[in-house]
Design a protein around this motif. Structure first.
Motif, PDB file in Angstrom:
ATOM      1  N   LEU A  18      21.889   8.077  17.567  1.00  0.00           N
ATOM      2  CA  LEU A  18      23.178   7.454  17.248  1.00  0.00           C
ATOM      3  C   LEU A  18      23.153   5.961  17.578  1.00  0.00           C
ATOM      4  CD1 LEU A  18      26.165   7.704  16.403  1.00  0.00           C
ATOM      5  CD2 LEU A  18      26.690   8.262  18.786  1.00  0.00           C
ATOM      6  N   ALA A  19      22.574   5.591  18.734  1.00  0.00           N
ATOM      7  CA  ALA A  19      22.495   4.182  19.108  1.00  0.00           C
ATOM      8  C   ALA A  19      21.658   3.391  18.103  1.00  0.00           C
ATOM      9  CB  ALA A  19      21.907   4.046  20.509  1.00  0.00           C
ATOM     10  N   ALA A  20      20.540   3.975  17.665  1.00  0.00           N
ATOM     11  CA  ALA A  20      19.694   3.287  16.673  1.00  0.00           C
ATOM     12  C   ALA A  20      20.436   3.113  15.352  1.00  0.00           C
ATOM     13  CB  ALA A  20      18.407   4.080  16.465  1.00  0.00           C
ATOM     14  N   GLN A  21      21.216   4.120  14.962  1.00  0.00           N
ATOM     15  CA  GLN A  21      21.987   4.009  13.721  1.00  0.00           C
ATOM     16  C   GLN A  21      23.042   2.917  13.816  1.00  0.00           C
ATOM     17  OE1 GLN A  21      23.523   7.976  13.251  1.00  0.00           O
ATOM     18  NE2 GLN A  21      21.619   8.774  12.352  1.00  0.00           N
ATOM     19  N   ARG A  22      23.686   2.790  14.981  1.00  0.00           N
ATOM     20  CA  ARG A  22      24.706   1.740  15.126  1.00  0.00           C
ATOM     21  C   ARG A  22      24.077   0.349  15.086  1.00  0.00           C
ATOM     22  NH1 ARG A  22      28.579   3.822  13.106  1.00  0.00           N
ATOM     23  NH2 ARG A  22      29.791   1.994  13.762  1.00  0.00           N
ATOM     24  N   LEU A  23      22.829   0.232  15.531  1.00  0.00           N
ATOM     25  CA  LEU A  23      22.151  -1.064  15.471  1.00  0.00           C
ATOM     26  C   LEU A  23      21.820  -1.464  14.035  1.00  0.00           C
ATOM     27  CD1 LEU A  23      19.662  -0.810  18.482  1.00  0.00           C
ATOM     28  CD2 LEU A  23      21.744  -2.182  18.339  1.00  0.00           C
TER      29      LEU A  23
END
Length: 407
Positions: free
Chosen positions: A266-271
């Motif tokens: 999820l964090a990678a997608q938000r980046l």
């Protein structure tokens, strides 16, 4: 049944009940000594009866006399008199006559529903009129929970009053338990805060001595031991900060819709989304450690991540932003956003609430700039802490329980 027969039966019922009430009052009249020596063991439960006919009020008192030992009947002959009683007495149930001169029962019920003090008082309408759907609808719209038609069935009335009395006792017991739990929570929070403060002092001493050991010795083994001591003390200090954050009473919690997901993914997608890339000067350093799968609300966590990235991009300046998702702990997931820039006093107050660090350790409080992501963390049963110090830079750390069932 014709209207004349209905009125005759109602009058006969009222006369019979009045005579029975007078007889019961004479039989139960206590002497002065017993009255002076008796003391109530439980607080009275007030029930309000409103009727413009005194004989009806006396009849209702007689019917309700033996319903509950702690029941106290308050009577009013008009809506205005009833409102005066409601200003000075807490009422667990109101029995309102529908047809009264001046202010009728429907109007009185609407006024009760409009006042905060009487908004939740159950209302039963008493009416001598014939059953009409239109009248019933109007009564329920005014806030009634039931209708009772005259002549009143004594067994039905007593049963209904007994049910509301039991509900009232349960509400009072629940309120007492909630108040006790809140008191214990406040005591626990104070104790935990005091213990956290006491722990930070020795930890700061350990960190200073570890730093001295690193700087003053030339032996690599001793320098490595000092570095491990400093890292361990710093980690323990952050855990204490999380405990201090969890000790604060949560308020206005968000509704969480938990799903199994990967926090690092999820964090990678938000980046990768365009809105976040637009505010970041350069791509952040991203690191995934261990198993980062857990239970969380993806929508709320996405909002928290975006807000943490926005704050980091706002205050990092030219420094690189580092994002780390740590899943090495068995029962928790850790999201850390950090950069080397040390915040100004104004920025620190905005993000961390202006609380001074204790003995060089981070403060568990956050300010208005981190209020929303902190609410997300607390809604999951976790916490959010942060700090900005010389030689260490600035850090936001969001801790979540891995499994919501373990909260």
């Amino acid at each position: 049944m014709t209207r004349l027969e209905h009125i005759r039966r109602r009058n006969e019922w009222e006369n019979d009940v009045v005579e029975a009430a007078m007889m019961m009052a004479r039989e139960r009249a206590p002497d002065s000594d017993s009255t002076m020596n008796s003391k109530p063991t439980t607080p009275p439960m007030n029930i309000l009866v409103v009727d413009d006919k005194p004989q009806n009020l006396l009849a209702m008192q007689a019917l309700l006399a033996d319903t509950q030992p702690e029941l106290q009947v308050l009577t009013a002959e008009s809506g205005h008199e009833a409102l005066e009683l409601l200003l000075t007495h807490d009422v667990m149930l109101a029995l309102l006559d529908v047809q009264m001169p001046g202010m009728d029962g429907f109007t009185l019920a609407e006024l009760m529903r409009g006042a905060e003090r009487t908004r939740h008082v159950p209302i039963i309408f008493l009416t001598a009129g014939a059953k009409e759907n239109q009248r019933s609808f109007k009564g329920y719209e005014a806030g009634a929970v039931d209708f009772i038609y005259k002549p009143v069935d004594a067994h039905v009335l007593r049963s209904k009053v007994a049910v509301f009395a039991d509900l009232h006792r349960q509400r009072m017991l629940l309120a007492e338990r909630i108040a006790e739990q809140e008191r214990l929570a406040r005591v626990n929070a104070l104790m935990l805060s005091a213990l956290s403060h006491d722990i930070r002092g020795p930890l700061s001493v350990m960190m200073l001595n570890a730093e001295l050991l690193i700087r003053q010795t030339e032996q690599p083994a001793m320098q490595k031991a000092g570095a491990r001591m400093k890292a361990a003390a710093s980690l323990l200090g952050r855990q204490v900060d999380h405990l201090g954050s969890l000790a604060q009473r949560p308020c206005d919690l968000l509704q969480v819709k938990v799903k199994r997901g990967d926090l690092a993914t999820l964090a990678a997608q938000r980046l990768d989304i365009e809105a976040n890339q637009a505010v970041l000067w350069s791509p952040p350093e991203f690191e995934r450690l261990g198993d980062t799968v857990g239970d969380f609300d993806p929508g709320l966590m996405a909002q928290a991540l975006d807000q943490l990235l926005m704050q980091a991009a706002t205050h990092a300046g030219d420094a690189a932003i580092r994002i780390q998702v740590d899943g090495n702990a068995h029962r928790s997931l850790l999201l850390r956003v950090s950069f080397d820039t040390v915040l100004s006093a104004e920025a620190s107050t905005h993000l961390f609430g202006g609380h001074e660090p204790v003995s060089g350790m981070a403060s568990p409080h956050v300010g208005p700039g981190l209020h929303d992501p902190e609410r997300v963390a607390r809604a999951h049963g976790g916490s959010l802490i942060g700090g900005s110090r010389q030689r260490q830079g600035t850090m936001f750390e969001l801790l979540l329980p891995r499994h919501q069932a373990e909260r």
